[in-house]
Design a protein around this motif. Structure first.
Motif, mmCIF file in Angstrom:
data_model
loop_
_atom_site.group_PDB
_atom_site.id
_atom_site.type_symbol
_atom_site.label_atom_id
_atom_site.label_comp_id
_atom_site.label_asym_id
_atom_site.label_seq_id
_atom_site.Cartn_x
_atom_site.Cartn_y
_atom_site.Cartn_z
ATOM 1 N N ALA A 11 0.988 -1.269 0.252
ATOM 2 C CA ALA A 11 0.094 0.081 0.042
ATOM 3 C C ALA A 11 0.926 1.196 -0.001
ATOM 4 C CB ALA A 11 -0.838 -0.097 1.268
ATOM 5 N N GLY A 12 0.620 2.316 -1.094
ATOM 6 C CA GLY A 12 1.237 3.302 -1.194
ATOM 7 C C GLY A 12 2.623 3.095 -1.672
ATOM 8 N N MET A 13 3.233 2.047 -1.843
ATOM 9 C CA MET A 13 4.580 1.929 -2.400
ATOM 10 C C MET A 13 4.886 1.414 -3.585
ATOM 11 S SD MET A 13 6.418 0.293 1.176
ATOM 12 C CE MET A 13 7.939 0.484 0.105
ATOM 13 N N HIS A 14 5.717 2.085 -4.612
ATOM 14 C CA HIS A 14 5.985 1.767 -5.992
ATOM 15 C C HIS A 14 7.060 0.550 -5.934
ATOM 16 C CE1 HIS A 14 3.234 4.665 -7.623
ATOM 17 N NE2 HIS A 14 3.824 5.445 -7.002
ATOM 18 N N PRO A 15 7.271 -0.188 -6.919
ATOM 19 C CA PRO A 15 8.435 -1.173 -6.966
ATOM 20 C C PRO A 15 9.538 -0.441 -7.243
ATOM 21 C CG PRO A 15 6.658 -1.714 -8.672
ATOM 22 C CD PRO A 15 6.269 -0.468 -8.020
ATOM 23 N N LEU A 16 10.540 -0.960 -6.414
ATOM 24 C CA LEU A 16 11.971 -0.376 -6.299
ATOM 25 C C LEU A 16 12.824 -0.782 -7.518
ATOM 26 C CD1 LEU A 16 13.020 -1.000 -2.542
ATOM 27 C CD2 LEU A 16 12.281 1.113 -3.664
ATOM 28 N N PRO A 17 13.717 0.091 -8.080
ATOM 29 C CA PRO A 17 14.432 -0.287 -9.119
ATOM 30 C C PRO A 17 15.394 -1.595 -8.890
ATOM 31 C CG PRO A 17 15.261 1.644 -8.399
ATOM 32 C CD PRO A 17 14.028 1.329 -7.617
ATOM 33 N N ARG A 18 15.547 -2.426 -9.829
ATOM 34 C CA ARG A 18 16.563 -3.588 -9.493
ATOM 35 C C ARG A 18 18.244 -3.434 -9.588
ATOM 36 N NH1 ARG A 18 14.696 -8.690 -12.484
ATOM 37 N NH2 ARG A 18 16.495 -9.532 -11.418
ATOM 38 N N ARG A 19 18.908 -3.545 -8.555
ATOM 39 C CA ARG A 19 20.215 -3.058 -8.765
ATOM 40 C C ARG A 19 20.855 -4.361 -9.668
ATOM 41 N NH1 ARG A 19 19.618 -1.666 -3.279
ATOM 42 N NH2 ARG A 19 20.145 0.503 -2.917
ATOM 43 N N GLU A 20 21.797 -3.904 -10.441
ATOM 44 C CA GLU A 20 22.440 -5.032 -11.229
ATOM 45 C C GLU A 20 23.461 -5.796 -10.706
ATOM 46 O OE1 GLU A 20 24.325 -4.725 -15.952
ATOM 47 O OE2 GLU A 20 24.875 -3.277 -14.653
ATOM 48 N N SER A 21 23.533 -6.927 -10.808
ATOM 49 C CA SER A 21 24.477 -7.836 -9.824
ATOM 50 C C SER A 21 25.681 -7.566 -10.455
ATOM 51 C CB SER A 21 23.993 -9.569 -10.080
ATOM 52 O OG SER A 21 24.210 -9.557 -11.655
ATOM 53 N N LEU A 22 26.924 -8.124 -9.658
ATOM 54 C CA LEU A 22 28.289 -7.985 -10.234
ATOM 55 C C LEU A 22 28.344 -8.900 -11.409
ATOM 56 C CD1 LEU A 22 30.902 -7.312 -9.624
ATOM 57 C CD2 LEU A 22 31.298 -8.841 -8.000
ATOM 58 N N ILE A 23 27.768 -10.033 -11.596
ATOM 59 C CA ILE A 23 27.919 -10.927 -12.602
ATOM 60 C C ILE A 23 27.616 -10.271 -13.894
ATOM 61 C CG2 ILE A 23 26.843 -12.776 -13.905
ATOM 62 C CD1 ILE A 23 26.976 -14.459 -11.065
ATOM 63 N N HIS A 24 26.241 -9.415 -13.816
ATOM 64 C CA HIS A 24 25.826 -8.706 -15.081
ATOM 65 C C HIS A 24 26.677 -7.380 -15.322
ATOM 66 C CE1 HIS A 24 22.176 -11.030 -14.505
ATOM 67 N NE2 HIS A 24 21.629 -10.699 -15.723
ATOM 68 N N GLN A 25 27.184 -6.720 -14.381
ATOM 69 C CA GLN A 25 28.102 -5.795 -14.518
ATOM 70 C C GLN A 25 29.503 -6.189 -15.092
ATOM 71 O OE1 GLN A 25 29.241 -3.192 -11.101
ATOM 72 N NE2 GLN A 25 27.148 -3.923 -10.146
ATOM 73 N N VAL A 26 30.040 -7.265 -14.857
ATOM 74 C CA VAL A 26 30.952 -7.928 -15.582
ATOM 75 C C VAL A 26 30.754 -8.340 -17.114
ATOM 76 C CG1 VAL A 26 32.894 -9.823 -15.721
ATOM 77 C CG2 VAL A 26 32.152 -8.777 -13.516
ATOM 78 N N ALA A 27 29.628 -8.882 -17.111
ATOM 79 C CA ALA A 27 28.991 -9.270 -18.410
ATOM 80 C C ALA A 27 29.003 -7.966 -19.526
ATOM 81 C CB ALA A 27 27.672 -10.039 -18.505
ATOM 82 N N THR A 28 28.629 -6.864 -18.691
ATOM 83 C CA THR A 28 28.421 -5.778 -19.616
ATOM 84 C C THR A 28 29.585 -5.213 -20.134
ATOM 85 O OG1 THR A 28 26.318 -4.977 -18.457
ATOM 86 C CG2 THR A 28 27.621 -3.365 -19.608
ATOM 87 N N ILE A 29 30.691 -5.265 -19.087
ATOM 88 C CA ILE A 29 32.053 -4.793 -19.665
ATOM 89 C C ILE A 29 32.656 -5.681 -20.641
ATOM 90 C CG2 ILE A 29 34.315 -4.490 -18.697
ATOM 91 C CD1 ILE A 29 33.153 -3.758 -15.884
#
Length: 368
Positions: A11-29
């Motif tokens: 009630a009264g709260m919106h979904p929080l943004p998901r933090r990118e995991s370290l695995i996904h950060q390495v994959a992005t790089i």
């Protein structure tokens, strides 16, 4: 027509943004590096990538698994993964970066080295050049040829920065004609652009500081080493002592451990105690001075001490050691100037660019 509000998790709260995991950060790089053409045909080995990104093998394999599912690389383990997207199909230009090659992990380096690397990274970033740190002890052995050849194969980096590389690695880069800059002293017969403190000048200057104050029994406390800078230090200090009537020199070589340093100090005190010590590495000053004071010797009343190298913790020691100092950011700026010239394809003379440090007056140097 009314627009419905976003769904809320409570009630009264919106979904929080998901933090990118370290695995996904390495994959992005990794994904960006592949598309930018950093590696031509194969990715570096897992151990090399773990060292570069300072992540665990489990994290790295998770990132590699993502790229395998995307068909960017082969998914097989136990061998180097092949890049499945040819660089010629990339729409983005191939990136030209710089690799700093070292045998020591970042967390094991002294503070001055960390500041130098961070300063170099910042200077290169201003010119849109990326600095990657690659830790490879195999490239710093007596026979590094195979490891070095495997490392540079297919690399599209603009040049290499060799961090305190031994003679064999220096000689290999010189013979291959690869663009590189050495952070450290050149071994005899090596012609490469290099930047380092002037250890020859420091050795002479330190000896003269002690000799001019009446000290005649001198010692150099230094680890057993194949570093050219250490050899130049000892040779210059010895040459200065040879010119002083009645001067004697003891070379106290140790294994770098507190126990090994203490053994050298105890041996010196049993035979002919030196009254002036020149200590090659700042961290060893702690062991030497505490060993001397535990034996009842006063610094500098009984023994004068000069540290060749500088660390910030020296300022908090009592008495404060006399030492030589080059601001790491000044060294980083001079190093980046050489690196940027080479990255732009400008010619750089294959010789040593030496910097004479400043002697910081402490409280451990006195007349005999």
């Amino acid at each position: 027509m009314d627009i419905p509000a976003p769904a809320a998790t409570s009630a009264g709260m919106h979904p929080l943004p998901r933090r990118e995991s370290l695995i996904h950060q390495v994959a992005t790089i990794l994904r960006k590096s592949i598309r930018d053409g950093v590696w031509a045909e194969f990715l570096p080995g897992e151990l090399s990538l773990c060292e570069s990104f300072q992540v665990s093998r489990e994290t790295l394999r998770g990132a590699l698994g993502i790229l395998g599912q995307e068909k960017l690389i082969s998914s097989s383990q136990g061998q180097r993964r092949r890049i499945l997207t040819p660089a010629t199909q990339n729409k983005t230009p191939r990136r030209r970066g710089v690799i700093l090659l070292t045998s020591v992990r970042l967390e094991q380096m002294d503070g001055a080295s960390i500041l130098l690397i961070d300063g170099l990274r910042g200077q290169l970033a201003k010119h849109h050049l990326e600095l990657q740190v690659q830790v490879s002890p195999a490239c710093f052995t007596r026979k590094p040829e195979k490891a070095l050849a495997a490392m540079v194969q297919g690399s599209t980096m603009a040049l290499w920065v060799l961090f305190s590389a031994p003679a064999a690695a220096q000689r290999w880069f010189m013979k291959q004609g690869l663009p590189c800059v050495l952070v450290g002293s050149l071994h005899p017969g090596i012609a490469l652009p290099s930047l380092d403190a002037d250890y020859d000048a420091m050795g002479q200057h330190a000896a003269n500081q002690l000799l001019s104050r009446g000290h005649r029994r001198l010692a150099v406390v230094i680890p057993k080493s194949v570093r050219a800078g250490d050899a130049y230090t000892v040779a210059a200090f010895r040459a200065a002592c040879a010119k002083a009537p009645g001067a004697t020199l003891q070379l106290l070589e140790h294994d770098g451990t507190p126990a090994g340093i203490q053994r050298c100090i105890n041996s010196m005190l049993k035979e002919s105690p030196a009254t002036g010590l020149f200590i090659a590495h700042a961290r060893h000053v702690l062991t030497v001075m505490s060993s001397l004071t535990s034996r009842g010797l006063r610094i500098p009343a009984d023994v004068s001490v000069i540290s060749r190298d500088s660390e910030s913790f020296l300022e908090f020691m009592v008495p404060r050691p006399t030492h030589y100092h080059i601001p790491p950011l000044v060294l980083a700026q001079k190093l980046s100037q050489v690196v940027l010239k080479m990255a732009r394809g400008e010619s750089v003379v294959a010789k040593s660019h030496l910097i004479m440090p400043t002697l910081v007056a402490g409280e451990t140097l006195a007349k005999r």
